[in-house]
Design an enzyme around this catalytic site. Structure first.
Site, PDB file in Angstrom:
ATOM      1  N   LEU A 327       0.814  -1.212   0.000  1.00 31.54           N
ATOM      2  CA  LEU A 327       0.000   0.000   0.000  1.00 31.54           C
ATOM      3  C   LEU A 327       0.849   1.264   0.000  1.00 31.54           C
ATOM      4  O   LEU A 327       0.350   2.346  -0.270  1.00 31.54           O
ATOM      5  CB  LEU A 327      -0.929   0.017   1.227  1.00 31.54           C
ATOM      6  CG  LEU A 327      -2.251  -0.728   1.081  1.00 31.54           C
ATOM      7  CD1 LEU A 327      -2.971  -0.782   2.417  1.00 31.54           C
ATOM      8  CD2 LEU A 327      -3.127  -0.073   0.035  1.00 31.54           C
ATOM      9  N   VAL A 453     -10.323   6.710  -1.638  1.00 34.50           N
ATOM     10  CA  VAL A 453      -9.643   5.462  -2.005  1.00 34.50           C
ATOM     11  C   VAL A 453      -8.420   5.202  -1.124  1.00 34.50           C
ATOM     12  O   VAL A 453      -7.952   6.078  -0.407  1.00 34.50           O
ATOM     13  CB  VAL A 453      -9.231   5.475  -3.500  1.00 34.50           C
ATOM     14  CG1 VAL A 453     -10.448   5.622  -4.371  1.00 34.50           C
ATOM     15  CG2 VAL A 453      -8.230   6.588  -3.780  1.00 34.50           C
ATOM     16  N   GLU A 454      -7.887   3.986  -1.221  1.00 34.56           N
ATOM     17  CA  GLU A 454      -6.745   3.509  -0.417  1.00 34.56           C
ATOM     18  C   GLU A 454      -7.035   3.636   1.081  1.00 34.56           C
ATOM     19  O   GLU A 454      -6.164   3.954   1.876  1.00 34.56           O
ATOM     20  CB  GLU A 454      -5.464   4.282  -0.777  1.00 34.56           C
ATOM     21  CG  GLU A 454      -5.035   4.159  -2.217  1.00 34.56           C
ATOM     22  CD  GLU A 454      -4.400   2.814  -2.534  1.00 34.56           C
ATOM     23  OE1 GLU A 454      -4.444   1.934  -1.670  1.00 34.56           O
ATOM     24  OE2 GLU A 454      -3.883   2.655  -3.642  1.00 34.56           O
ATOM     25  N   GLY A 455      -8.268   3.418   1.466  1.00 29.61           N
ATOM     26  CA  GLY A 455      -8.687   3.574   2.855  1.00 29.61           C
ATOM     27  C   GLY A 455      -9.289   4.957   3.044  1.00 29.61           C
ATOM     28  O   GLY A 455      -8.614   5.970   2.866  1.00 29.61           O
TER      29      GLY A 455
END
Length: 771
Positions: A327, A453-455
């Site tokens: 990530l 996005v990405e959490g």
């Protein structure tokens, strides 16, 4: 006296004799520690253990080594990377028309898709041995930023294959056979990847994904093989509508133990051709009107060979660890790059517009209300660039700092939201009318995408930054947790004894030091430099010490409840975050050679970060459940009160003026902002008008002076005023011609697009302004 000696001797025996100390003191504390430890799920533990600590660990130590920070190499592009920026990237930018992409086609033109594949934009991170570019993280970040200043849709299209997805997972974990099968095609653009993680019932809680894979035997290419039977439904998958290969995350079980002893290995990742039987590329989403490809992927009763698991069958159940470790690219490179591009674009164009646009006879940039917003844009953009470079540079050092990249993702996207919002406020009507001339509208629309996005940002701030930071970065807590989990109780107790002794000394030092620094205003703290930034290093050291103190108090008093006290942990995370970003600002200033012209930007950024640290601490003390402990922390951290405030108005005005004057400072601050040469390019139109208006400022002063003296009338239409100026010998004919050209460029720059009056704008081209 005898009794006193005996008493002190007994205390010393208890403290100094290991077996007695451990039996009477440490063992009860050890039992309590185990009791208050927050329960961790398997996915939480894997997330906690993934990645590395870096400068965040120094900040959490309470005594950061600033010379260590300065010794970190300055991120820089290689000769090949700079050549790519100067040629392929510039050619791509000239090909992009964001209005056409978003409003008319809802897709990149076919020639752009072909160019991206042919020139290796999809293979920035793939090794040269497989046909890729093998660029650094800082190059990846810089390229995405430059494209995003022109078109977010194009930037996201380039970003995803070079972020979390099949390419990165294959490079880190793939078998050699898998790399040979997929990486050359991905490098050339013959294969387009997507990665299917998020589903309708599981977003941030990836551990709860309902998508299943069951290890079984099945037929593949006419032979019976051991494989996985999959059932899944995924959404929000970028590039899915055009993908030729699908990376898939699912929850694997192995009921018959065909690939190992563990019958429930857990989250697993596989790579599957999009045309494989049972794979269905679903319909397309519409992400706030932007034109990048995003959609759904489904699979029902899909059988794949076990060899398609990324890394092979031995990597079954290791998918979540793989994903968390990778990530860093999305959080540390791609999304910060998009936010940084918004800052560069907002700073350059808003400064220009504020000088060109007139109200009440003055450039709007001379009004203090506008200057306040402009200062925020400039100061935050300086911070955005500093954090972008420092974070990408950390990845190029071979580290994978999970906390640092989470900080970058959350705070940079939030700062990007702020600067674009301020830019829209200043542009006002010029900003809200979509059309070919609007260079801000799509960036404004795209901000929530980066936030989500990405959490999602709420999750990142409230659970991840401090949740991981407190254990990963603390010098003792993670090792104490390991001691508590030791299967040998006696060995664990001895380890805990040693660590706890050091931890107590660490906490006592922090308490005394925090109080002393607060009382002395940090004047006795060392700093690696003298001059205008010295005090910032001293204050950051003080706040680092205070963070270590308050983190220990919070973990001691709240124990496992801290995990659920999200507002408390978020404020502690904010302190760590702004310590990191302020460090990046100071390093950026040093790396750029301490440019005098940058000082107003540095002062703004540092005052803002320090004021946010003060705000976070104040919120912590106000809301901490144990009021006595809250009072102790407040007295130690701010014994003389919270003195961190925003920068003076005079500095804010300096920042605003910096954005409104052509200079190397403005160019350095906005170097990633695309400014087109084409006659109809909106950024080029605004920039040319700005330069022209700035060059006639002396002529405008002549007119103002003549009006004040009475030689010219005060209120005349501009055409009449210029004629009168020639007649009164205030201006020459050539000077009037220069002014007329500048005013014509300014009118064109502040114009907005118009369309025919119709029920639908679809398919219409913009019309020239009637004026």
């Amino acid at each position: 006296m005898t009794i006193l000696v005996l008493f002190l001797t007994a205390i010393l025996v208890v403290l100094l004799v290991g077996d007695i100390r451990r039996s009477l003191i440490i063992k009860p504390i050890f039992a309590l520690f185990k009791k208050v430890l927050p329960p961790l799920s398997k996915t939480e533990r894997e997330a906690m253990e993934a990645g590395d600590t870096w400068w965040d660990g120094d900040l959490f130590s309470g005594n950061p080594d600033w010379n260590k920070l300065h010794s970190i190499p300055k991120p820089a592009l290689s000769a090949d990377e700079q050549h790519f920026m100067d040629h392929q990237v510039q050619e791509l930018l000239a090909m992009l028309d964001d209005h056409q992409i978003v409003q008319e086609q809802q897709d990149l033109p076919q020639e752009v898709w072909q160019y991206l594949g042919k020139e290796g934009f999809f293979s920035l991170i793939i090794p040269k041995s497989y046909g890729g570019r093998e660029f650094s993280a800082i190059a990846n970040s810089t390229i995405v930023s430059a494209i995003a200043s022109r078109s977010l849709s194009a930037a996201v299209t380039v970003m995803v294959p070079n972020s979390l997805g099949p390419g990165e997972l294959l490079m880190h974990y793939g078998t050699e056979e898998q790399k040979e099968r997929w990486l050359p095609g991905l490098a050339k653009g013959d294969e387009v990847p997507c990665f299917a993680l998020t589903g309708p019932e599981a977003g941030s809680d990836a551990g709860a994904i309902p998508d299943t894979g069951v290890v079984c035997k099945g037929t593949f290419n006419g032979e019976e093989v051991i494989g996985v039977r999959l059932n899944f439904a995924k959404r929000y998958i970028t590039l899915a509508p055009v993908a030729t290969v699908v990376g898939l995350a699912f929850k694997l079980t192995d009921p018959d133990g065909l690939i190992g002893d563990d019958k429930a290995p857990g989250i697993t990742c596989a790579l599957i051709p999009a045309e494989h039987p049972g794979i269905e590329i679903g319909r397309r989403h519409n992400p706030l009107g932007l034109a990048f490809m995003n959609g759904t992927v489904y699979g029902e009763d899909v059988f794949i060979p076990a060899d398609w698991i990324i890394g092979g069958p031995e990597y079954a159940g290791r998918g979540w660890r793989m994903l968390v470790e990778c990530l860093s690219a999305g959080r540390g490179i791609s999304l910060p790059a998009l936010s940084c591009a918004s800052g560069h674009l907002a700073s350059r164009m808003t400064g220009a517009y504020s000088y060109v646009r007139r109200q009440f006879g003055l450039p709007i940039g001379q009004f203090e209300g506008v200057q306040e917003s402009m200062a925020r844009i400039g100061g935050m953009t300086y911070s955005l660039e500093a954090v972008r470079k420092m974070t990408a540079g950390a990845l190029d050092l071979g580290t994978s700092p999970s906390v640092v990249t989470a900080i970058a993702k959350y705070h940079m996207t939030e700062m990007g939201r702020q600067v674009v919002s301020d830019a829209m406020d200043i542009h006002a009507g010029r900003g809200i009318q979509l059309g070919p001339k609007n260079y801000l509208g799509q960036n404004y629309m795209g901000i929530p995408i980066s936030i989500t996005v990405e959490g999602a940002n709420i999750l990142t701030r409230n659970l991840m930054i401090f949740g991981q930071g407190a254990t990963r970065c603390h010098p003792y807590v993670l090792r104490e947790m390991a001691a508590a989990a030791n299967e040998n109780p006696d060995e664990g107790l001895k380890q805990f004894d040693t660590l706890l002794t050091k931890h107590v000394g660490f906490a006592a030092t922090n308490l005394v030091s925090s109080l002393f620094m607060g009382l002395t205003g940090s004047r006795f703290n060392s700093a690696p430099v003298a001059g205008p930034t010295k005090s910032y290093y001293q204050q950051l050291t003080r706040m680092s010490r205070s963070l270590a103190l308050c983190a220990d108090f919070s973990m001691l008093v709240l124990g496992g409840d801290l995990k659920r006290k999200e507002m408390i942990s978020a404020r502690l995370g904010d302190v760590l975050s702004h310590l990191y970003m302020a460090s990046a600002v100071l390093k950026h200033y040093e790396d750029d050679g301490r440019q005098q012209g940058d000082l107003p930007l540095v002062h703004y950024a540092m005052h803002w970060h320090l004021s946010e640290i003060g705000k976070a601490f104040s919120g912590l003390f106000q809301n901490f459940p144990n009021r006595m402990v809250a009072w102790v922390m407040k007295v130690c951290v701010f014994p003389l009160g919270n003195r961190f405030t925003m920068v003076d108005d005079a500095v804010q005005q300096q920042v605003a003026k910096t954005l409104q004057a052509p200079s190397v400072v403005r160019d350095r601050l906005t170097h990633l902002c695309f400014v087109g040469d084409a006659k109809d390019d909106p950024t080029g139109i605004m920039e040319r008008a700005f330069v022209a208006m700035y060059q006639v400022r002396a002529l405008e002063k002549k007119i103002k002076s003549a009006q004040r003296s009475g030689a010219l009338a005060s209120k005349l239409p501009i055409d009449e005023l210029l004629c009168e100026a020639v007649t009164a010998d205030v201006l020459t004919a050539d000077e009037v011609a220069q002014l007329e050209l500048a005013y014509a460029l300014a009118r064109d720059a502040i114009d907005v697009d118009e369309f025919d009056t119709a029920r639908s704008l679809k398919g219409q081209s913009a019309k020239p302004n009637a004026a």
